[in-house]
Design a protein around this motif. Structure first.
Motif, short mmCIF file in Angstrom:
data_model
loop_
_atom_site.label_atom_id
_atom_site.label_comp_id
_atom_site.label_asym_id
_atom_site.label_seq_id
_atom_site.Cartn_x
_atom_site.Cartn_y
_atom_site.Cartn_z
N ARG A 56 -26.47 -44.23 -79.87
CA ARG A 56 -26.41 -42.91 -79.25
C ARG A 56 -27.75 -42.51 -78.65
O ARG A 56 -27.82 -41.83 -77.64
N HIS B 46 -30.08 -39.09 -69.53
CA HIS B 46 -31.08 -38.11 -69.07
C HIS B 46 -31.88 -38.67 -67.89
O HIS B 46 -32.16 -37.94 -66.92
N ALA C 66 -28.47 -41.53 -74.78
CA ALA C 66 -29.06 -40.23 -74.46
C ALA C 66 -30.23 -40.38 -73.49
O ALA C 66 -30.39 -39.59 -72.55
N LYS D 168 -30.86 -33.12 -71.06
CA LYS D 168 -31.89 -33.59 -71.98
C LYS D 168 -31.43 -33.37 -73.41
O LYS D 168 -31.06 -32.26 -73.79
N PRO D 169 -31.45 -34.41 -74.25
CA PRO D 169 -31.03 -34.22 -75.64
C PRO D 169 -32.04 -33.37 -76.40
O PRO D 169 -33.26 -33.51 -76.21
N THR D 170 -31.54 -32.49 -77.22
CA THR D 170 -32.40 -31.61 -78.01
C THR D 170 -31.83 -31.44 -79.40
O THR D 170 -30.65 -31.69 -79.64
N ALA E 268 -35.63 -34.82 -79.80
CA ALA E 268 -34.35 -34.78 -80.50
C ALA E 268 -34.42 -35.69 -81.72
O ALA E 268 -35.33 -36.51 -81.87
N THR F 298 -28.80 -34.25 -84.23
CA THR F 298 -27.44 -34.77 -84.21
C THR F 298 -27.19 -35.53 -85.50
O THR F 298 -27.87 -36.52 -85.79
N ILE G 160 -37.17 -39.64 -79.04
CA ILE G 160 -36.10 -39.31 -79.98
C ILE G 160 -36.39 -39.99 -81.30
O ILE G 160 -36.61 -41.20 -81.36
N PHE H 12 -31.67 -38.11 -84.08
CA PHE H 12 -30.36 -38.67 -84.37
C PHE H 12 -30.48 -39.31 -85.75
O PHE H 12 -31.17 -40.32 -85.92
#
Length: 337
Positions: free
Chosen positions: A289, A297, A293, A303-305, A141, A308, A127, A143
């Motif tokens: 965050r 997961h 995440a 799963k974060p994608t 992802a 954000t 991420i 953030f």
């Protein structure tokens, strides 16, 4: 997953010491199986540096979230902003020690991609925080602040504050190849309503976001264009460097300085009148965050994608018609929180 959190921390710290390792720590310990319901999940955080207060706050957010979510946190940083090689080495070592996910603020948005691809191929969730890769889908992802919008806000503010006067603009930027700096720069120009290369942009110099380098850059810009009346800076250390150079010339009250970040020191500088306005972002939220995440997961959650948006607010005590703003009381209460 390694058998004990203590062993993990010792091994990780020893491996990464030469790579500007900032700290190794753990949150709440659970069962020994990483990723099992309630078990400890190992998460990595790699920032651009360990000295910039922005990344210090990000680390605090990650540490707090790790404790709340039963994670073991391992952190590392580049030796300087732009140290892609250091970030690659840190990422490779974290993957080797069994992290379930890595949060990273890429120093080079493109050059880091092969190392991230290798990590993702091994099943590690990656991420990006604050700075996207180029392309953005190089990570699972993102953030982050909408850095372009942060620039737009202060560009709109500066345009309104100029009240129709002709602008002579200096932009004190970050560095080539760093997406966050380009996004902020482009956003400022968009908000001010001038295209790249417009004659009103009298001087543009890279500063690396460093106060001393920004002071030198401002001195150079004043030599090139003594009639400057608007200064955009990529962050508040750069803004304070610009202010120092302007004050030395007796022009600190004549030139409008706007910036991005909204750190506590920078917000205090807005309150003190050294910076007219800044766009405040929230790195603690990004990291907190991100850790959650990864742990969610690893324990079977989604799963974060995608992207954000972690928010941005214009901070000033001299509001102008147009963009909505918060005062420095709000800014100091929420600086990077």
């Amino acid at each position: 997953m390694p058998r004990t959190a203590a062993t993990v921390r010792l091994a990780a710290c020893a491996t990464l010491a030469a790579l500007a390792l900032t700290a190794c720590g753990s949150g709440s310990t659970g069962s020994s199986g990483a990723g099992s319901a309630g078990g400890t999940v190992k998460v990595g955080l790699i920032t651009k540096t360990d000295t910039n207060p922005f990344f210090v706050k990000m680390k605090q957010g990650a540490e707090k979230s790790a404790k709340e979510n039963g994670a073991t946190l391992v952190t590392a940083a580049g030796k300087f902003d732009g140290d892609n090689a250091g970030q690659i080495a840190a990422l490779e070592n974290m993957v080797a020690t069994g992290v379930k996910g890595v949060l990273i603020t890429p120093s080079d948005s493109k050059a880091i991609l092969p190392a991230i691809r290798k990590a993702r191929d091994k099943g590690v969730l990656v991420i990006a925080l604050d700075s996207p890769t180029d392309p953005q889908d190089g990570t699972d992802a993102l953030f982050a602040t909408d850095n372009r919008q942060a620039g737009v806000l202060i560009g709109q503010y500066a345009k309104a504050a100029m009240a129709g006067r002709s602008a002579r603009i200096a932009t004190l930027d970050l560095a080539p190849g760093v997406a966050v700096g380009q996004l902020r720069h482009d956003g400022f120009l968009q908000g001010f309503g001038v295209p790249a290369g417009d004659p009103s942009i009298a001087c543009s110099q890279d500063t690396g976001g460093d106060q001393a380098k920004a002071q030198t850059a401002m001195e150079n810009c004043l030599q090139k264009a003594p009639d400057l009346n608007v200064v955009y800076t990529v962050n508040e250390p750069a803004a304070l460097g610009a202010y120092t150079a302007l004050k030395a010339k007796g022009r600190e009250k004549e030139v409008l300085i706007v910036s991005v970040d909204g750190g506590c020191t920078g917000t205090q500088a807005v309150k003190d009148g050294r910076i007219a306005a800044t766009s405040q972002q929230y790195p603690l939220v990004m990291a907190a965050r991100g850790v959650k995440a990864v742990t969610d997961h690893a324990r079977g959650g989604a799963k974060p994608t995608g992207y954000t948006d972690t928010g941005v607010a214009l901070i000033t005590d001299r509001p102008q018609a147009g963009p909505a703003a918060q005062d420095t009381g709000y800014g100091l209460e929420n600086c990077w929180g």
